[in-house]
Scaffold this motif. Sequence first.
Motif, PDB file in Angstrom:
ATOM      1  N   ASP A  63       6.224  -0.798 -11.485  1.00  0.00           N
ATOM      2  CA  ASP A  63       5.323  -0.570 -12.606  1.00  0.00           C
ATOM      3  C   ASP A  63       3.902  -0.975 -12.223  1.00  0.00           C
ATOM      4  O   ASP A  63       3.687  -2.011 -11.598  1.00  0.00           O
ATOM      5  N   ARG A  64       2.934  -0.150 -12.623  1.00  0.00           N
ATOM      6  CA  ARG A  64       1.536  -0.422 -12.279  1.00  0.00           C
ATOM      7  C   ARG A  64       1.091  -1.803 -12.757  1.00  0.00           C
ATOM      8  O   ARG A  64       0.310  -2.481 -12.105  1.00  0.00           O
ATOM      9  N   GLY A  65       1.593  -2.234 -13.909  1.00  0.00           N
ATOM     10  CA  GLY A  65       1.188  -3.525 -14.461  1.00  0.00           C
ATOM     11  C   GLY A  65       1.631  -4.713 -13.631  1.00  0.00           C
ATOM     12  O   GLY A  65       1.131  -5.827 -13.824  1.00  0.00           O
ATOM     13  N   GLU A  66       2.557  -4.498 -12.695  1.00  0.00           N
ATOM     14  CA  GLU A  66       3.036  -5.597 -11.855  1.00  0.00           C
ATOM     15  C   GLU A  66       2.181  -5.778 -10.604  1.00  0.00           C
ATOM     16  O   GLU A  66       2.362  -6.745  -9.863  1.00  0.00           O
ATOM     17  N   LEU A  67       1.272  -4.844 -10.356  1.00  0.00           N
ATOM     18  CA  LEU A  67       0.441  -4.916  -9.158  1.00  0.00           C
ATOM     19  C   LEU A  67      -0.796  -5.776  -9.390  1.00  0.00           C
ATOM     20  O   LEU A  67      -1.300  -5.868 -10.510  1.00  0.00           O
ATOM     21  N   THR A  68      -1.275  -6.380  -8.310  1.00  0.00           N
ATOM     22  CA  THR A  68      -2.477  -7.222  -8.372  1.00  0.00           C
ATOM     23  C   THR A  68      -3.458  -6.783  -7.294  1.00  0.00           C
ATOM     24  O   THR A  68      -3.104  -6.712  -6.121  1.00  0.00           O
ATOM     25  N   VAL A  69      -4.685  -6.460  -7.700  1.00  0.00           N
ATOM     26  CA  VAL A  69      -5.736  -6.129  -6.738  1.00  0.00           C
ATOM     27  C   VAL A  69      -6.290  -7.441  -6.172  1.00  0.00           C
ATOM     28  O   VAL A  69      -6.760  -8.296  -6.918  1.00  0.00           O
ATOM     29  N   THR A  70      -6.212  -7.602  -4.868  1.00  0.00           N
ATOM     30  CA  THR A  70      -6.666  -8.851  -4.240  1.00  0.00           C
ATOM     31  C   THR A  70      -8.011  -8.722  -3.537  1.00  0.00           C
ATOM     32  O   THR A  70      -8.702  -9.716  -3.347  1.00  0.00           O
ATOM     33  N   GLU A  71      -8.375  -7.489  -3.151  1.00  0.00           N
ATOM     34  CA  GLU A  71      -9.653  -7.327  -2.450  1.00  0.00           C
ATOM     35  C   GLU A  71     -10.111  -5.882  -2.552  1.00  0.00           C
ATOM     36  O   GLU A  71      -9.300  -4.956  -2.582  1.00  0.00           O
ATOM     37  N   VAL A  72     -11.418  -5.708  -2.618  1.00  0.00           N
ATOM     38  CA  VAL A  72     -12.030  -4.379  -2.591  1.00  0.00           C
ATOM     39  C   VAL A  72     -13.080  -4.391  -1.491  1.00  0.00           C
ATOM     40  O   VAL A  72     -13.954  -5.262  -1.474  1.00  0.00           O
ATOM     41  N   LEU A  73     -12.982  -3.442  -0.579  1.00  0.00           N
ATOM     42  CA  LEU A  73     -13.903  -3.401   0.569  1.00  0.00           C
ATOM     43  C   LEU A  73     -14.549  -2.024   0.643  1.00  0.00           C
ATOM     44  O   LEU A  73     -13.852  -1.027   0.770  1.00  0.00           O
ATOM     45  N   TRP A  74     -15.892  -2.001   0.521  1.00  0.00           N
ATOM     46  CA  TRP A  74     -16.610  -0.729   0.598  1.00  0.00           C
ATOM     47  C   TRP A  74     -17.147  -0.504   2.004  1.00  0.00           C
ATOM     48  O   TRP A  74     -17.625  -1.421   2.656  1.00  0.00           O
ATOM     49  N   ALA A  75     -17.029   0.737   2.472  1.00  0.00           N
ATOM     50  CA  ALA A  75     -17.605   1.130   3.755  1.00  0.00           C
ATOM     51  C   ALA A  75     -17.935   2.608   3.679  1.00  0.00           C
ATOM     52  O   ALA A  75     -17.660   3.274   2.678  1.00  0.00           O
ATOM     53  N   GLU A  76     -18.528   3.137   4.747  1.00  0.00           N
ATOM     54  CA  GLU A  76     -18.895   4.553   4.746  1.00  0.00           C
ATOM     55  C   GLU A  76     -17.671   5.440   4.609  1.00  0.00           C
ATOM     56  O   GLU A  76     -17.731   6.533   4.039  1.00  0.00           O
ATOM     57  N   ALA A  77     -16.515   4.985   5.118  1.00  0.00           N
ATOM     58  CA  ALA A  77     -15.290   5.794   5.057  1.00  0.00           C
ATOM     59  C   ALA A  77     -14.742   5.890   3.640  1.00  0.00           C
ATOM     60  O   ALA A  77     -14.002   6.810   3.313  1.00  0.00           O
ATOM     61  N   GLY A  78     -15.088   4.948   2.782  1.00  0.00           N
ATOM     62  CA  GLY A  78     -14.578   4.953   1.412  1.00  0.00           C
ATOM     63  C   GLY A  78     -14.394   3.540   0.889  1.00  0.00           C
ATOM     64  O   GLY A  78     -14.893   2.575   1.460  1.00  0.00           O
ATOM     65  N   VAL A  79     -13.648   3.437  -0.203  1.00  0.00           N
ATOM     66  CA  VAL A  79     -13.379   2.139  -0.821  1.00  0.00           C
ATOM     67  C   VAL A  79     -11.955   1.730  -0.476  1.00  0.00           C
ATOM     68  O   VAL A  79     -10.995   2.409  -0.831  1.00  0.00           O
ATOM     69  N   GLY A  80     -11.826   0.628   0.266  1.00  0.00           N
ATOM     70  CA  GLY A  80     -10.508   0.113   0.613  1.00  0.00           C
ATOM     71  C   GLY A  80     -10.055  -0.905  -0.423  1.00  0.00           C
ATOM     72  O   GLY A  80     -10.766  -1.867  -0.702  1.00  0.00           O
ATOM     73  N   VAL A  81      -8.887  -0.678  -0.995  1.00  0.00           N
ATOM     74  CA  VAL A  81      -8.347  -1.569  -2.026  1.00  0.00           C
ATOM     75  C   VAL A  81      -7.059  -2.193  -1.498  1.00  0.00           C
ATOM     76  O   VAL A  81      -6.143  -1.480  -1.080  1.00  0.00           O
ATOM     77  N   THR A  82      -6.999  -3.507  -1.503  1.00  0.00           N
ATOM     78  CA  THR A  82      -5.801  -4.228  -1.084  1.00  0.00           C
ATOM     79  C   THR A  82      -5.067  -4.732  -2.321  1.00  0.00           C
ATOM     80  O   THR A  82      -5.691  -5.319  -3.207  1.00  0.00           O
ATOM     81  N   LEU A  83      -3.759  -4.474  -2.377  1.00  0.00           N
ATOM     82  CA  LEU A  83      -2.968  -4.835  -3.549  1.00  0.00           C
ATOM     83  C   LEU A  83      -1.728  -5.611  -3.151  1.00  0.00           C
ATOM     84  O   LEU A  83      -1.167  -5.412  -2.068  1.00  0.00           O
ATOM     85  N   GLN A  84      -1.294  -6.477  -4.046  1.00  0.00           N
ATOM     86  CA  GLN A  84      -0.068  -7.227  -3.828  1.00  0.00           C
ATOM     87  C   GLN A  84       1.040  -6.626  -4.686  1.00  0.00           C
ATOM     88  O   GLN A  84       0.869  -6.440  -5.894  1.00  0.00           O
ATOM     89  N   VAL A  85       2.167  -6.289  -4.044  1.00  0.00           N
ATOM     90  CA  VAL A  85       3.325  -5.719  -4.728  1.00  0.00           C
ATOM     91  C   VAL A  85       4.374  -6.810  -4.891  1.00  0.00           C
ATOM     92  O   VAL A  85       4.666  -7.541  -3.941  1.00  0.00           O
ATOM     93  N   PRO A  86       4.952  -6.960  -6.091  1.00  0.00           N
ATOM     94  CA  PRO A  86       5.978  -7.994  -6.301  1.00  0.00           C
ATOM     95  C   PRO A  86       7.126  -7.853  -5.314  1.00  0.00           C
ATOM     96  O   PRO A  86       7.616  -6.749  -5.067  1.00  0.00           O
ATOM     97  N   GLY A  87       7.525  -8.970  -4.708  1.00  0.00           N
ATOM     98  CA  GLY A  87       8.624  -8.963  -3.756  1.00  0.00           C
ATOM     99  C   GLY A  87       8.232  -8.547  -2.354  1.00  0.00           C
ATOM    100  O   GLY A  87       9.061  -8.546  -1.445  1.00  0.00           O
ATOM    101  N   SER A  88       6.968  -8.186  -2.152  1.00  0.00           N
ATOM    102  CA  SER A  88       6.515  -7.766  -0.833  1.00  0.00           C
ATOM    103  C   SER A  88       5.711  -8.889  -0.188  1.00  0.00           C
ATOM    104  O   SER A  88       4.744  -9.383  -0.760  1.00  0.00           O
ATOM    105  N   GLU A  89       6.121  -9.276   1.007  1.00  0.00           N
ATOM    106  CA  GLU A  89       5.403 -10.343   1.711  1.00  0.00           C
ATOM    107  C   GLU A  89       4.054  -9.850   2.219  1.00  0.00           C
ATOM    108  O   GLU A  89       3.078 -10.599   2.240  1.00  0.00           O
ATOM    109  N   ALA A  90       4.009  -8.600   2.631  1.00  0.00           N
ATOM    110  CA  ALA A  90       2.755  -8.043   3.148  1.00  0.00           C
ATOM    111  C   ALA A  90       2.058  -7.242   2.049  1.00  0.00           C
ATOM    112  O   ALA A  90       2.712  -6.611   1.218  1.00  0.00           O
ATOM    113  N   PRO A  91       0.727  -7.247   2.030  1.00  0.00           N
ATOM    114  CA  PRO A  91       0.002  -6.478   1.006  1.00  0.00           C
ATOM    115  C   PRO A  91       0.039  -4.984   1.298  1.00  0.00           C
ATOM    116  O   PRO A  91       0.379  -4.549   2.396  1.00  0.00           O
ATOM    117  N   TRP A  92      -0.312  -4.228   0.288  1.00  0.00           N
ATOM    118  CA  TRP A  92      -0.457  -2.777   0.431  1.00  0.00           C
ATOM    119  C   TRP A  92      -1.940  -2.447   0.562  1.00  0.00           C
ATOM    120  O   TRP A  92      -2.782  -3.130  -0.014  1.00  0.00           O
TER     121      TRP A  92
END
Length: 215
Positions: free
Chosen positions: A78-107
């Motif tokens: 569910d979208r409501g379970e996700l957490t945005v941890t970082e937003v990184l802007w560059a010429e290529a676009g906007v990189g968004v890092t998210l934490q998924v419940p139960g996942s050790e590594a971020p998305w």
Amino acid sequence: MRPVLLTLTAAVVLALSACQPAGEPEATPPADVAPVAESAPAADAPAADAPMSTPSGDQYPAAQSACLDAVAAKAQVDRGELTVTEVLWAEAGVGVTLQVPGSEAPWSCLSDEAGNVQGAASTAGGDAAASTDAAGPTPAADGQTYPQAESGCLDAIAKVTNTDRAGLKVTEVKSAESGISVYIQVPGANGPWFCLANADGSVQGTEFRGDEGAL
């Protein structure tokens, strides 16, 4: 004779002091010399294309929202379970890092500022929370991906077939002027389900493309 000599001497002294060279004061350096380091402060200006890291606040809301939808669809949470941890802007676009419940590594998700997602995937290859197609949205024939259309079709097919969305699999995506065609495999079905959606995820219709007698 002596008074005449004294008078001549005094006259010579006065004449010499009156004839002091007029150019001497010019040897004094001008008082208002311009400072040398006036243009130096520009060195601290940041480079125009340097990435900017920002917290998960109000910057780039369209990119964040689209990435939340894309990762929710790919990780099947569910979208409501996700957490945005970082937003990184560059010429290529906007990189968004998210934490998924139960996942050790971020998305990680890459989008432009308007919310057009270029890809979303777990940063860990063997992540338990990742779906079978964790490499990102299924590319269409034109090379583009339409994660919101896929997500909307997965929800629609899950509802029509009364099937858990986690068991569905997108097998093919095609784009046309009429919309985005998404083909989905339902467990136990002898053929794919067809879904027509818009790029924003709104579904126009669904249809079973296999043998209806087997349903």
